[in-house]
Design a protein around this motif. Structure first.
Motif, PDB file in Angstrom:
ATOM      1  N   ILE A  23      62.259  23.577  33.851  1.00 18.34           N
ATOM      2  CA  ILE A  23      61.778  23.988  32.556  1.00 18.34           C
ATOM      3  C   ILE A  23      60.206  23.442  32.570  1.00 18.34           C
ATOM      4  O   ILE A  23      60.012  22.128  33.029  1.00 18.34           O
ATOM      5  N   ALA A  24      59.230  24.327  32.180  1.00 19.73           N
ATOM      6  CA  ALA A  24      57.787  23.783  31.839  1.00 19.73           C
ATOM      7  C   ALA A  24      57.591  23.784  30.544  1.00 19.73           C
ATOM      8  O   ALA A  24      57.811  24.761  29.611  1.00 19.73           O
ATOM      9  N   ASP A  29      51.804  24.331  22.222  1.00 21.44           N
ATOM     10  CA  ASP A  29      52.690  24.903  20.919  1.00 21.44           C
ATOM     11  C   ASP A  29      54.161  24.354  21.300  1.00 21.44           C
ATOM     12  O   ASP A  29      54.888  24.820  20.346  1.00 21.44           O
ATOM     13  N   GLY A  30      54.532  23.737  22.148  1.00 21.33           N
ATOM     14  CA  GLY A  30      55.901  23.333  22.180  1.00 21.33           C
ATOM     15  C   GLY A  30      56.903  24.097  22.858  1.00 21.33           C
ATOM     16  O   GLY A  30      58.020  23.928  23.019  1.00 21.33           O
ATOM     17  N   THR A  35      61.487  28.012  35.008  1.00 23.63           N
ATOM     18  CA  THR A  35      60.739  28.015  36.145  1.00 23.63           C
ATOM     19  C   THR A  35      61.634  28.141  37.346  1.00 23.63           C
ATOM     20  O   THR A  35      62.805  27.851  37.448  1.00 23.63           O
ATOM     21  N   LEU A  36      61.241  28.584  38.310  1.00 22.55           N
ATOM     22  CA  LEU A  36      61.964  29.070  39.552  1.00 22.55           C
ATOM     23  C   LEU A  36      61.207  28.785  41.126  1.00 22.55           C
ATOM     24  O   LEU A  36      60.106  29.462  41.015  1.00 22.55           O
ATOM     25  N   PRO A  37      61.652  27.814  41.693  1.00 25.03           N
ATOM     26  CA  PRO A  37      60.888  28.131  43.211  1.00 25.03           C
ATOM     27  C   PRO A  37      61.134  28.987  44.071  1.00 25.03           C
ATOM     28  O   PRO A  37      62.134  29.483  44.125  1.00 25.03           O
ATOM     29  N   LEU A  38      60.135  29.745  44.446  1.00 30.87           N
ATOM     30  CA  LEU A  38      60.017  31.136  45.133  1.00 30.87           C
ATOM     31  C   LEU A  38      59.036  31.077  46.328  1.00 30.87           C
ATOM     32  O   LEU A  38      57.997  30.845  46.178  1.00 30.87           O
ATOM     33  N   TRP A  85      49.455  24.090  35.147  1.00 28.92           N
ATOM     34  CA  TRP A  85      50.178  25.600  35.665  1.00 28.92           C
ATOM     35  C   TRP A  85      48.707  26.464  35.621  1.00 28.92           C
ATOM     36  O   TRP A  85      47.846  25.946  34.939  1.00 28.92           O
ATOM     37  N   GLN A  86      48.808  27.336  36.505  1.00 35.35           N
ATOM     38  CA  GLN A  86      47.535  28.314  36.730  1.00 35.35           C
ATOM     39  C   GLN A  86      48.154  29.729  36.763  1.00 35.35           C
ATOM     40  O   GLN A  86      49.281  29.968  37.341  1.00 35.35           O
TER      41      GLN A  86
END
Length: 204
Positions: A23-24, A29-30, A35-38, A85-86
C-alpha cells in the motif's frame, strides 16, 4: 513475509514473479493505492486520483474517478505522484512490457492474454479530448498512461504531418479481440487539449 506466486493460465506465465500487494499512502489527501512489484519496479495498481491546486486534474461528468482515476496534463508530470513515487520513464515502460508473456509486435509492444494484466487492474478509462468536446474517448476499450517529462521529444520529421511537433511518450493499452490486450509505447501531441491517466512507480 511476502509470498511469491506465478500467474498461470491457458499455458501462459507472467514472466516474472509477482509478490503480495503493498500500500502506498498519499499524504496530500490520505488516499491509499495498492502496489505490486513487477520486473524490478513497484507499480501502483490503480490510476492516480489526486486533485490539488498544483495540477490540472479533470474528472468528466458521470465518471467514477476514484476507480478510473483522474485525467492529467503532461506539463504536470512532476507533481502528480505522492512523495517517494514518480511517473515511469520510457525505459520503465519498456521493462514492464518485456516482463510480460505474449506476442511481440513491430512497435515495441506485445499482444497478451487479458489475464496477464489482471494484477495491474487495468480499467480502460479512455482519454479526454477537450478539443472536440469528447469527454471520454474509447472508454472501456483503451487506456493511456502518462510518462515523465524526460520522455517528451520533438519529432524531427516536419514532413510527416500530422506526426511532427512536440510529443509525450506514454503507454497505450487496448483490447484486441475477445481475450487479448495489446500494450505498447505510444506518443501523443503535447497540447493542452489532451488529458490522460497516470500510474506511479516507486523511486529507487
Amino acid at each position: 513475509m511476502k509470498s511469491k506466486w506465478m500467474l498461470v493460465f491457458s499455458g501462459l506465465l507472467l514472466a516474472s514473479s509477482v509478490q503480495a500487494q503493498g500500500i502506498a499512502l498519499d499524504s496530500r489527501d490520505g488516499q491509499e493505492y495498492p502496489t505490486l512489484p513487477l520486473n524490478g519496479q513497484e507499480w501502483f495498481t490503480r490510476n492516480v486520483s489526486y486533485r490539488g491546486p498544483e495540477v490540472s486534474a479533470l474528472c468528466p461528468v458521470e465518471t467514477d474517478c476514484h476507480t478510473l482515476g483522474l485525467f492529467y496534463h503532461w506539463a504536470d508530470t512532476a507533481k502528480i505522484c505522492p512523495e517517494g513515487w514518480q511517473l515511469p520513464s520510457f525505459a520503465h515502460l519498456l521493462d514492464l512490457i518485456a516482463g510480460l508473456e505474449g506476442e511481440a509486435n513491430s512497435r515495441g509492444g506485445k499482444r497478451v492474454h487479458r489475464q496477464v494484466l489482471d494484477p495491474l487492474n487495468i480499467e480502460m478509462a479512455g482519454i479526454y479530448l477537450a478539443e472536440n468536446e469528447t469527454p471520454l474517448r474509447a472508454r472501456g476499450t483503451m487506456e493511456v498512461w502518462l510518462s515523465r517529462t524526460d520522455t517528451v521529444w520533438n519529432n524531427p520529421a516536419p514532413e510527416s504531418q500530422p506526426y511532427n511537433g512536440l510529443k509525450i511518450i506514454g503507454l497505450h493499452l487496448y483490447h484486441q479481440g475477445k481475450d487479448s490486450t495489446t500494450i505498447e509505447p505510444t506518443y501523443i501531441s503535447a497540447t493542452s487539449d489532451i488529458l490522460i491517466n497516470c500510474r506511479c512507480i516507486k523511486k529507487q
